[in-house]
Design a protein around this motif. Structure first.
Motif, PDB file in Angstrom:
ATOM      1  N   ARG A   1       0.844  -1.193   0.000  1.00 41.27           N
ATOM      2  CA  ARG A   1       0.000   0.000   0.000  1.00 41.27           C
ATOM      3  C   ARG A   1       0.878   1.241   0.000  1.00 41.27           C
ATOM      4  N   GLN A   2       0.305   2.313  -0.510  1.00 42.69           N
ATOM      5  CA  GLN A   2       1.029   3.582  -0.546  1.00 42.69           C
ATOM      6  C   GLN A   2       0.069   4.712  -0.253  1.00 42.69           C
ATOM      7  N   ALA A   3       0.343   5.414   0.829  1.00 43.46           N
ATOM      8  CA  ALA A   3      -0.425   6.590   1.203  1.00 43.46           C
ATOM      9  C   ALA A   3       0.270   7.831   0.634  1.00 43.46           C
ATOM     10  N   PRO A   4      -0.466   8.917   0.459  1.00 45.81           N
ATOM     11  CA  PRO A   4       0.145  10.136  -0.099  1.00 45.81           C
ATOM     12  C   PRO A   4       1.357  10.592   0.710  1.00 45.81           C
ATOM     13  N   GLY A   5       2.451  10.831   0.015  1.00 41.15           N
ATOM     14  CA  GLY A   5       3.650  11.319   0.675  1.00 41.15           C
ATOM     15  C   GLY A   5       4.461  10.264   1.396  1.00 41.15           C
ATOM     16  N   LYS A   6       4.042   9.005   1.281  1.00 39.94           N
ATOM     17  CA  LYS A   6       4.749   7.932   1.973  1.00 39.94           C
ATOM     18  C   LYS A   6       5.278   6.905   0.978  1.00 39.94           C
ATOM     19  N   GLU A   7       6.227   6.108   1.444  1.00 40.98           N
ATOM     20  CA  GLU A   7       6.773   5.064   0.598  1.00 40.98           C
ATOM     21  C   GLU A   7       5.792   3.888   0.509  1.00 40.98           C
ATOM     22  N   ARG A   8       5.967   3.105  -0.534  1.00 42.53           N
ATOM     23  CA  ARG A   8       5.152   1.908  -0.689  1.00 42.53           C
ATOM     24  C   ARG A   8       5.533   0.904   0.398  1.00 42.53           C
TER      25      ARG A   8
END
Length: 124
Positions: free
Chosen positions: A38-45
């Motif tokens: 999963r990948q949230a905005p501004g974060k790494e996968r």
């Protein structure tokens, strides 16, 4: 090669459940270890679940252990991610990935094949 298509994302309240599916096309699905990221905005996968080729072993990080369950049906060329007790911090785009290997990689760079992703939003 294998092509992957995710489905099942959506909007759910905190504490709710969703089941994601990832349908694979191509050859020899059972030769591929599968992972969910999963990948949230501004974060790494981020790795959230993995399963071996036969489905005999599964792997989870502590952040989702006990809440998420990965499974696969090799006859249907499909891998699933059952997500229970969802939290707002689970909000992200969820991707399935495939790699032709006996082990289950936990780093995104170790996977060659990816789906397009499906959005999961958990409201508080």
């Amino acid at each position: 090669q294998v092509q992957l298509v995710e489905s099942g994302g959506g909007l759910v309240q905190a504490g709710g459940s969703l089941r994601l599916s990832c349908a694979a096309s191509g050859r020899a699905f059972s030769n591929y270890a599968m992972g969910w990221f999963r990948q949230a905005p501004g974060k790494e996968r981020e790795f959230v679940a993995g399963i071996t080729r036969s489905g005999g072993s599964t792997y989870y990080p502590d952040s989702v252990k006990g809440r998420f369950t990965i499974s696969r049906d090799n006859a249907k060329n499909t891998v699933y991610l059952q997500m229970n007790s969802l939290k707002p911090e689970d909000t992200a785009v969820y991707y399935c990935a495939a790699e032709r290997t006996f082990s289950v990689p936990s780093m995104s760079s170790q996977y060659d094949y990816w789906g397009q992703g499906t959005q999961v939003t958990v409201s508080s």
